[in-house]
Design an enzyme around this catalytic site. Structure first.
Site: not given
Lengths: 210, 232
Positions: A39-40
């Site tokens: 997840t960024e």
């Protein structure tokens, strides 16, 4: 469709699942399936989503859901997170879409005058993931095709989409344009052709269903 | 030799931010957002600020208080979809918003922190985010120049700090904090625990103390740190 999309994830991949429909893909992966979800906002190795009462206030995914870690997870800053995306370490991303063009152009971040929240990490995911899969309804709420000859909306990235999963079909982006690969159960080729806003290359012989 | 003590009263630290300042604010959603420092900036009321932050928080939280209080003239960000007030003000022309691709905002800040002038990238070349940016060719491929970002002040949320300003971060509260802590002339860090020198092991430091000007210890973790108010 979401269950079918989950089968696109091969063992060993690093995968980023976009906000919305793609997030649900994780529900169709076996607990012992070997995959690294990214997840960024700074985590590799996403674990199960937690209810608020069990949540760690400092541990969310990019969509704001309370998530957890798994043995082997790592945290990092936003520069490292996108270094992973841009340098080719992200094997697959699944994204939502407003429009997909037969050239693979993707529009999913802005509807001028109606919806302009910013693209967040979407441009880099679309432009740099090794494989880009779109999960979307085949048509919008008014029944207009989302798969088109060209995008009318501002694009996120050009020629980036490899495959589209919709409620009606699985369609690949090929040098010849949209190519029908699979049909949802009970859906006819004519229905898909009717709902698609560009030419659809049909396979020889029977079309598998999902 | 002894490393200097940078602990500071929150009022004195925030009072060093002038009207019209450019202020970087850490955080991605709730984690890592320095809610207490933001509250003090709201209380003191400096106006005409340019805020650099990944997102606009949610309505009634974090930098939304600054926006609602009319202190923000310009926002440099990546995504404001969870803050309807910011979107309304953008649409009404009351808030100037500059959108960036998220990793490019991170790299622009990192470049500013590293004393560089710009980065060169192909991210967003085919999008409207490329408008007005110099295009160049690198190795026969098209690319564009994104200027580095620095700020007059950065507001940082750390998990632990020692009194010299060595910081660490926890879980996904790291995000933009260590990048912004290097890219501003005045760096103010709030920390959930402030420790004596030596209690934060040298190997555990994420942001080295020389980057940090003031350390503010948090006396309470307010409700804003606890919740994601948005209903899924």
């Amino acid at each position: 469709m979401v269950a079918r999309a989950a089968r696109e994830i091969a063992p060993g991949m690093v995968v980023n699942l976009g906000i919305g429909l793609p997030t649900k893909v994780v529900d169709h992966l076996a607990a012992d399936f070997p995959v690294c979800l990214h997840t960024e906002n700074g985590l590799s190795g996403i674990g199960p989503t937690l209810p608020p009462e069990a949540a760690n206030r400092n541990l969310i995914d990019a969509g704001g859901a309370y998530v957890s870690t798994v043995p082997g997870s790592a945290f990092f800053d936003s520069a490292v997170s996108f270094a992973l995306v841009r340098s080719g370490r992200l094997d697959l991303t699944m994204l939502g879409a407003f429009e997909v063009a037969e050239t693979g152009d993707l529009a999913n971040w802005k509807i001028p005058g109606k919806f302009s929240p910013g693209a967040g990490g979407g441009i880099e995911l679309a432009q740099k993931a090794r494989r880009v899969i779109v999960l979307t309804t085949h048509t919008d709420r008014a029944g207009n095709p989302k798969l088109k000859a060209a995008c009318a909306l501002p694009i996120t990235a050009r020629a980036c989409v490899n495959r589209v999963f919709t409620d009606l079909a699985v369609i690949d982006i090929t040098p010849q344009g949209f190519a029908l690969r699979e049909l949802a159960e009970g859906v006819s080729i004519a229905e898909v052709t009717e709902a698609t806003g560009a030419a659809l290359v049909l396979p020889d012989g029977d079309v598998p269903t999902f | 030799m002894r490393l200097p003590d940078k602990t500071c009263a929150i009022e004195d630290a925030i009072a060093r931010i002038p009207e019209g300042a450019t202020v970087m604010v850490g955080g991605f959603g709730v984690p890592g957002t320095p809610f207490t420092l933001i509250r003090e900036l709201v209380r003191q009321g400096q106006r005409n600020l340019t805020i650099i932050k990944n997102d606009a928080n949610e309505k009634g939280m974090g930098i939304d208080h600054l926006i609602a209080n009319g202190q923000v003239a310009r926002l440099i960000t990546t995504h404001i979809g969870l803050n309807p007030r910011a979107i309304e003000m953008l649409n009404a022309g009351h808030l100037a918003v500059e959108f960036n691709a998220q990793g490019i905002l991170a790299e622009r800040v990192r470049a500013g922190g590293a004393g560089l002038k710009a980065i060169v990238t192909d991210i967003g070349l085919d999008t409207e985010l490329a408008h007005g940016k110099p295009r160049i060719e690198i190795g026969g491929q098209p690319a564009m120049v994104e200027t580095a970002l620095r700020a007059d002040a950065a507001l940082i949320h750390a998990h632990r700090a020692d009194v010299f300003g060595n910081l660490d971060y926890v879980a996904t509260a790291r995000n933009f904090n260590p990048l912004m802590a290097m890219a501003s002339d005045l760096v103010i860090a709030e920390a959930e625990a402030v420790m004596p020198l030596g209690d934060l092991a040298a190997d555990e430091v994420h942001t080295p103390g020389p980057f940090v000007d003031h350390v503010v210890g948090l006396t309470e973790i307010s409700e804003e740190y606890q919740v994601v108010r948005r209903q899924a």
